[in-house]
Design an enzyme around this catalytic site. Sequence first.
Site: not given
Ligand code: G3P
Length: 218
Positions: A87
């Site tokens: 990633k």
């Molecule tokens: O895959 C990306 C993710 O982990 C971000 O999610 O909920 O932190 O915006 P969030």
Amino acid sequence: MKFFIDTANLEEIKEANDLGILDGVTTNPSLMAKEGITGEQNILDHYVTICNIVDGPVSAEVISTDFAGIIREGEHLASLHNNIVVKVPMILEGIKAIKYFSSKGIKTNCTLIFSAGQAILAAKAGATYISPFLGRLDDISVNGLDLIAQIRLIYDNYAYNTQILAASVRHPMHIINCAELRSDVMTGPLKAIKALANHPLTTSGLETFLADYAKGNA
Ligand code: G3P
């Protein structure tokens, strides 16, 4: 649409995997920290543990931001297990690194995508996946789903092989909307995945069936 789980929590990964519908896992440094996984070796070991639970792509994020560092880290991550996807953040050094990894047959996930222009760059560099962050766009009053639709149109226009991996998915409607928009993959929390199973008519219907069976067999 493939279902990935977005967590570094082993119990949740096992639970989703046991459902039989899990296709892969995504993690990021914040999710690792949330589980208390710190220190380079512990983090690497954790990736291997996840790979041994789920038979599918597991995204492992580099923390370097310069080309040489991203290559060094990414090659090491990729050597840990066949299912590791490196990633890489959406920065110009990351784009160069994705091009390099692509030429070496190393799979990549270009993360922190917030615009169609970024998605085009990542596809041209040969990214295996791109991760547009739906929820974080919604958080700033920009419709994250519009971005998925825009990227889908562009990728179809030019038959790019890069897969759209909708990330920052927060709830079951995001998952359904991603499927409507032909996202290739969605990654979300276990709670959102499990919530897809819920419907009050299913609950009440099953209660009635079981009660009628019990009456007939009393
Ligand atoms: O895959 C990306 C993710 O982990 C971000 O999610 O909920 O932190 O915006 P969030």
